[in-house]
Structures are given as C-alpha cells and as structure tokens.
Design a protein around this motif. Structure first.
Motif, PDB file in Angstrom:
ATOM      1  N   LYS A 357      41.195  43.691  28.237  1.00 24.38           N
ATOM      2  CA  LYS A 357      40.566  44.939  28.842  1.00 24.38           C
ATOM      3  C   LYS A 357      39.663  44.466  29.889  1.00 24.38           C
ATOM      4  CE  LYS A 357      37.466  44.941  25.111  1.00 24.38           C
ATOM      5  NZ  LYS A 357      36.651  45.785  23.836  1.00 24.38           N
ATOM      6  N   GLY A 358      39.554  42.987  29.952  1.00 29.13           N
ATOM      7  CA  GLY A 358      38.514  42.405  31.180  1.00 29.13           C
ATOM      8  C   GLY A 358      39.267  42.621  32.577  1.00 29.13           C
ATOM      9  N   LYS A 359      38.339  42.779  33.503  1.00 29.27           N
ATOM     10  CA  LYS A 359      39.097  42.970  34.995  1.00 29.27           C
ATOM     11  C   LYS A 359      38.163  42.260  36.030  1.00 29.27           C
ATOM     12  CE  LYS A 359      40.678  47.082  35.728  1.00 29.27           C
ATOM     13  NZ  LYS A 359      40.702  48.515  36.131  1.00 29.27           N
ATOM     14  N   LEU A 360      38.835  41.537  36.865  1.00 23.69           N
ATOM     15  CA  LEU A 360      38.071  41.018  37.884  1.00 23.69           C
ATOM     16  C   LEU A 360      38.655  41.525  39.226  1.00 23.69           C
ATOM     17  CD1 LEU A 360      38.356  37.084  36.493  1.00 23.69           C
ATOM     18  CD2 LEU A 360      36.355  38.989  36.333  1.00 23.69           C
ATOM     19  N   ILE A 361      37.931  41.865  40.146  1.00 28.69           N
ATOM     20  CA  ILE A 361      38.464  42.476  41.401  1.00 28.69           C
ATOM     21  C   ILE A 361      37.399  41.642  42.225  1.00 28.69           C
ATOM     22  CG2 ILE A 361      38.682  44.524  42.902  1.00 28.69           C
ATOM     23  CD1 ILE A 361      39.216  46.106  40.450  1.00 28.69           C
ATOM     24  N   ALA A 362      37.728  40.978  43.590  1.00 23.86           N
ATOM     25  CA  ALA A 362      37.011  40.485  44.251  1.00 23.86           C
ATOM     26  C   ALA A 362      37.708  40.392  45.781  1.00 23.86           C
ATOM     27  CB  ALA A 362      37.032  38.813  44.006  1.00 23.86           C
ATOM     28  N   THR A 375      42.894  41.164  33.940  1.00 24.89           N
ATOM     29  CA  THR A 375      43.638  41.369  35.107  1.00 24.89           C
ATOM     30  C   THR A 375      42.634  41.020  36.069  1.00 24.89           C
ATOM     31  OG1 THR A 375      42.763  43.742  35.177  1.00 24.89           O
ATOM     32  CG2 THR A 375      44.851  43.430  34.185  1.00 24.89           C
ATOM     33  N   ALA A 376      43.549  40.583  37.053  1.00 30.60           N
ATOM     34  CA  ALA A 376      42.645  40.074  38.472  1.00 30.60           C
ATOM     35  C   ALA A 376      43.175  40.428  39.465  1.00 30.60           C
ATOM     36  CB  ALA A 376      42.460  38.561  38.278  1.00 30.60           C
ATOM     37  N   GLU A 377      42.232  40.999  40.728  1.00 31.65           N
ATOM     38  CA  GLU A 377      43.026  41.269  41.957  1.00 31.65           C
ATOM     39  C   GLU A 377      41.954  40.631  42.967  1.00 31.65           C
ATOM     40  OE1 GLU A 377      44.070  45.273  44.408  1.00 31.65           O
ATOM     41  OE2 GLU A 377      43.951  45.482  42.494  1.00 31.65           O
ATOM     42  N   VAL A 378      42.474  40.051  43.655  1.00 31.80           N
ATOM     43  CA  VAL A 378      41.619  39.218  44.873  1.00 31.80           C
ATOM     44  C   VAL A 378      42.272  39.267  46.056  1.00 31.80           C
ATOM     45  CG1 VAL A 378      42.584  36.945  44.264  1.00 31.80           C
ATOM     46  CG2 VAL A 378      40.321  36.974  45.052  1.00 31.80           C
ATOM     47  N   ARG A 379      41.483  39.637  47.211  1.00 33.43           N
ATOM     48  CA  ARG A 379      42.004  39.327  48.379  1.00 33.43           C
ATOM     49  C   ARG A 379      42.312  38.105  48.971  1.00 33.43           C
ATOM     50  NH1 ARG A 379      38.820  43.081  52.886  1.00 33.43           N
ATOM     51  NH2 ARG A 379      39.868  44.622  51.334  1.00 33.43           N
ATOM     52  N   GLY A 380      41.430  36.936  48.505  1.00 32.20           N
ATOM     53  CA  GLY A 380      41.543  35.781  48.928  1.00 32.20           C
ATOM     54  C   GLY A 380      42.591  34.902  47.852  1.00 32.20           C
ATOM     55  N   SER A 391      47.413  39.382  34.242  1.00 26.27           N
ATOM     56  CA  SER A 391      48.134  40.075  35.290  1.00 26.27           C
ATOM     57  C   SER A 391      47.174  39.537  36.563  1.00 26.27           C
ATOM     58  CB  SER A 391      48.248  41.282  35.054  1.00 26.27           C
ATOM     59  OG  SER A 391      48.835  42.173  36.354  1.00 26.27           O
ATOM     60  N   VAL A 392      47.823  39.059  37.536  1.00 18.97           N
ATOM     61  CA  VAL A 392      46.961  38.519  38.484  1.00 18.97           C
ATOM     62  C   VAL A 392      47.803  38.666  39.795  1.00 18.97           C
ATOM     63  CG1 VAL A 392      46.280  36.382  39.661  1.00 18.97           C
ATOM     64  CG2 VAL A 392      45.720  36.442  37.507  1.00 18.97           C
ATOM     65  N   VAL A 393      46.897  39.300  40.817  1.00 24.31           N
ATOM     66  CA  VAL A 393      47.478  39.587  42.200  1.00 24.31           C
ATOM     67  C   VAL A 393      46.661  39.000  43.231  1.00 24.31           C
ATOM     68  CG1 VAL A 393      47.940  41.386  43.899  1.00 24.31           C
ATOM     69  CG2 VAL A 393      48.560  41.726  41.496  1.00 24.31           C
TER      70      VAL A 393
END
Length: 564
Positions: A357-362, A375-380, A391-393
C-alpha cells in the motif's frame, strides 16, 4: 463646577432701610460648624451702602469677586468706585463701604455666565429680582445666555429651565459642556493567516475524529498576500461651548511587520510571501520557512503533512500517513505503507517497505536504498539498490546501483533506460520490464484497452435485451424501460468511440521506435517479460551480460554495452 450650596435672601427692614442679604443655605447644623461657604450682603443704611463679607469656613468655597462685583454693578449704586471695591475684595477685606446713603434701585431677575478658560464648560448664576423687580421667563434667560454669553454648543435648556422655575439663585450651575475632539482609530496591520495552532485532530461530518490531519502549521504560496495595512480613520472634531471647532487628529498609520522570506508590495500597503512554505508569526515577525523539519517519526502525533516547500524527516514514516510537498521529501529512516508525494525529488536514505500500500510520486527523481512492495511514479529517474515486487513508472531511467542492483518481480516501466545487475529471480518470479518513449502512455493504453472491453460488454448486453420482440401487452413500465435502454446505448456507444479514438492515437505514438535500452550487467532469469516499444520478448532461459534493444521490429540482445 459644582453648584454652590447657597441662596440669597432679600430682607426689607423699614427702620434701617432696604437690605439685600446673601447667605448660604444651611443643610446641616453640625456640618456648618466645620465647613461653610463664604457669603456676603449688601446693606442700604442711613449712613451709606455697605458690603459685608463672611469668610468661608473649613472646606467652604471663597467668594468669586467678579460675581460679587457683577451683583453690585447691576444695582446702579451712585458714587461707586468699582475698581476700588474689586481691589479691596481681593485683599480679603470683610467690611467695605460702597457709597454714600441712597435708596435701593429696583432690579430684575438676572443671569451671569462664566466660561472656563478652555471653553469646554459654561456655568450660570441666577441673581434674584429685588422687591418690585421683574421675574424673567426661562426662555428669556436661555436667549440671554446664547446672545450675551455666546453659548451655542452643548447647552442644556432643561437644566436652565429647572433652575429658573425653582428659583435656584446664587448657585453655580453648569449649563453647557463642550465636546472634546476624538482622535481617529489607528490603522493596523491585519494578519491574513492563522497565527495559532491547537494541534487538535479534525472532526468529520459524521462525528468521527480524523487523527491523521492535525492543525500543526499553515502553508503559504509564493506571491500570496499575508499581511495588509488597514488605513487609519479620520477623527471626530470637537466643539467648545462657544461653537469653536476643535480639530481632531487622524489615527496613526500602521507599520507592516518585519519578517523572513517576505517582501513589501509595490504600493507599500501589503506584505507578500517571497517563498512558498510554512508561515508563522513569532514575536511580532512573519517567518516563512521553505523547509519543514520533523526531528522524529511521522506518526499519529504528527499526522499527515501537507507542505509548500521541502520536508525533511529525521525518523520513520509509519503506515497510513501521507506526506505531500511542493518541493522535495527526504526521509532518514524507513518508510512503511505510507504515501509520499513530492513536487521535486524523493530521497529515502534507507528505503520503503510498502506492504502493498506504499506509494511514491515524484516530480523529479526518486533515490532509495531499496523499494519493496510499493508503487512509484516519477517524472525523472529512479536510483535504487534493489526493487522487489513493485509497480514502477519512470519518465526517465531506472538505474540500479549498489551492492545488489536487483529487480525482482513486479513491473518496471521507463522511458529511456533500465540498468540492473540482476533482473528476475532463481524462483522465476514473474517480472515485467517495459521500455518506451512514454511509460505513462503505455499505462494509459492498458487502461483504455480494459475500458474498451468493459464498454463493449455493456453494449452487447443491451443489444441482447433489445433483440427481444416487444409484446402488445407490455406494460407502460416495460415500454419506458426499453426506451431507457435505447437512450443508454447511445451514450455508451459514444463513450466506446471516444475510447477507441484515443487508443488509435496512442497506438500511433507508441509505434515510433525508441532508442532506449535495457542493460543487464550480470544476468536476467527466465520468466521475465521484456517490452520495448511494440515488441515483446519473454525470457525462457538465463541470459548473462546483455543489452536488450529494439531493432527492425524485433528485440535484439547483444553483449552488455555497459562496462563492468
């Protein structure tokens, strides 16, 4: 001035001539022994006209020479040297001969007005008529006070009327009071943010308490007006009893408080935030900090953190909490199943054990020693030592650096490059590695494909119902339901075409070949699905030291292009 407690009594003695005696009214015999105002009498005797003075006793009030002289003058005594009388009164002489023998002249009721030096108060003294003299009306006395005394403001006609009608002679009666000017209200600096924080949890509409959102501080956005000057007010002019204007002072101009990370507006009337961040009002100063430091853990005592600036956490971030920052987020401890949203970088000195349930958005990069079940979503870019079942984008690259440099399970999507020592696991955990011009587009593409299938299923269901031939015996309700289905089909059909059009557009964009590469420095295990642009490769065996590329419609894997 207080009213004199005295009256005048006029006594006529035929054997000694006409006598006017002015004396104090005795209110209390015992009190008179200790305190008594001065009094006087004017006697018309056989050998002359005399003024006899009785001095005051104790706290009694002395004579007012000017009033005594006025009373003498109004009687038109012949041969009177009034300046000499005034001089002798000021010398406190008690028996003064005013003139030679003569008859008393009849006088009417009269009034004298005394104004204080500052003209803020006016008093009158009524003098009674002598025997045979005229009694003037209250209106006549009021007109005389206005014309002869020049009293035009703050007059109390009812007090004058009462004194005349009740024959309150030889009493000093206040009849008018001026109005002091009122200074205008001072301007002030109006604080436009909350200066007090009680750190109490929020109460929801249903009465439950939200312990995650505490009132710890207030955020401010750069450019926001945080203090504004309220202008001073004009004062209210005063007036003397003679009608002279007493100008009022305007209120004082306010001063803006000083502060940190603030600036004054061009017109000088407001204070503007020069940075986004936490705003506080401390000892009369406005302070804006673009770094929010939490010395311990982000737990239930801190609650969720929403901050305009950078957030630095010295401890851990526990399950279920959220940190949202317009700048970067730095955590020195561990992150559990929490949500971190940063406008810039996320830096995890240890890592995140997301527990699903952890989530990283940068908006910038993510740097983490490890990432597990999140899950992680990062622009860089993402930099980590190992990523397990995540689950990484990443809009940029995913670079695995460190002792392990591993990607195990989950789905890793990147726009430019993926580099790791090891991808997959000896137990053949399913692992997706996807590379393309826009991983976000691919995520959207997958969402649209799912949506298209759902919409298509709805259309088929409606079509099957619509195929049933309507009966002549159908009730109005069934007919209405059939018509509603037809209308719904039109809406769903329109939605289907919108999804289809977006899919076609994305397919065209995703068909373009990228220059991305997947570098495996050590090995890639079986059951790893590799997607580059529109090409797919699933590893059936172990590959060592390879780089996966897209070339001529297929995925090739020459030797690793990164030196060990």
């Amino acid at each position: 001035m207080e009213d004199k407690q005295s009256i005048a009594e006029t006594n006529c003695d035929k054997s000694e001539g006409s006598v006017l005696e002015i004396q104090l009214e005795e209110e209390n015999t015992q009190c008179q022994l200790f305190s008594q105002d001065a009094k006087y009498k004017i006697s018309f005797l056989e050998d002359g006209v005399y003024l006899n003075v009785t001095k005051e006793i104790g706290d009694g009030k002395p004579l007012e020479p000017d009033l005594v002289v006025y009373d003498i003058n109004r009687r038109s005594i012949k041969g009177l040297d009034i300046s000499n009388v005034l001089l002798r009164l000021k010398k406190h002489e008690l028996n003064i001969k005013l003139a030679d023998t003569q008859d008393e002249i009849t006088v009417d009721l009269d009034v004298v007005v005394v104004t204080t030096k500052d003209e803020m108060s006016a008093s009158m003294m009524l003098f009674p008529p002598s025997e045979g003299g005229n009694r003037k009306t209250a209106d006549e006395i009021i007109n005389k006070i206005k014309t002869d005394g020049g009293i035009t403001f703050g007059l109390e006609p009812e007090d004058i009327r009462y004194a005349v009608e009740n024959e309150q002679y030889y009493r000093n009666i206040e009849i008018a009071r001026g109005r002091q000017p009122q200074k205008g209200k001072d301007g002030y600096a109006k604080i436009l943010f909350n200066t007090e924080h009680d750190n109490t949890p929020m109460v929801n509409n249903d009465g439950s308490v939200d312990y995650k959102n505490l009132n710890l501080f207030e955020n401010v956005i750069e450019g926001a007006t945080i203090v504004t000057k309220i202008p001073p007010e004009e004062g209210v002019d005063g007036y003397s009893v003679k009608g002279n204007t007493l100008p009022a002072k305007k209120g004082l101009e306010a001063k803006l408080p000083k502060g940190i990370n603030v600036k004054v507006s061009e017109d000088g009337e407001s204070l503007i935030a020069a940075k986004s961040g936490r705003i506080d009002y401390v000892n009369g100063r406005v302070e804006i900090s673009d770094v929010f430091k939490i010395l311990g853990d982000v737990d239930i005592s801190i609650g969720n953190v929403f901050f305009e600036g950078d957030v630095v956490v010295r401890g851990n971030v526990i399950d279920g909490l959220t940190i949202q920052s317009s700048g970067k987020i730095e955590v020195n401890g561990y992150v559990e199943g929490a949500t971190l949203i940063a406008g810039n970088d996320i830096i995890l000195k240890n890592g995140i054990q997301g527990r699903g349930k952890g989530k990283l958005i940068a908006g910038g990069n993510i740097v983490a020693r490890f990432m597990e079940r999140c899950t992680a979503e990062v622009r860089g870019d993402i930099f980590s030592d190992y990523i397990v079942h995540c689950s990484v984008v990443a809009g940029g690259s995913v670079i695995m650096k460190g002792k392990w440099g591993r990607i195990i399970g989950g789905a890793i999507r990147a726009g430019k490059e993926i580099t790791a020592n090891v991808i997959g696991s000896p137990t053949n955990d399913p692992t997706l590695i996807e590379l393309g011009t826009s991983p976000q587009m691919r995520v959207r593409y997958n969402e649209l494909e799912t949506m298209r299938e759902q919409v298509k299923a709805q259309l088929n269901k409606i079509d099957n119902i619509a195929k049933i031939t309507p009966s002549h015996n159908d009730s109005p309700e069934r007919k209405a339901m059939r018509q509603k289905l037809i209308n719904t089909r039109e809406q769903i059909n329109e939605q289907y075409y919108e999804v289809q059009n977006e899919l076609m557009a994305l397919t065209e964009e995703l068909s373009e070949q990228s220059d991305g590469r997947i570098n495996v420095i050590s090995c890639v295990y079986p059951n790893v699905k590799i997607i580059i642009d529109s090409c797919l490769l699933t590893t059936k065996s172990m590959f060592e030291y390879v780089t996966f590329r897209h070339k001529d419609g297929e995925i090739i894997f020459p030797s690793c292009e990164i030196r060990q």
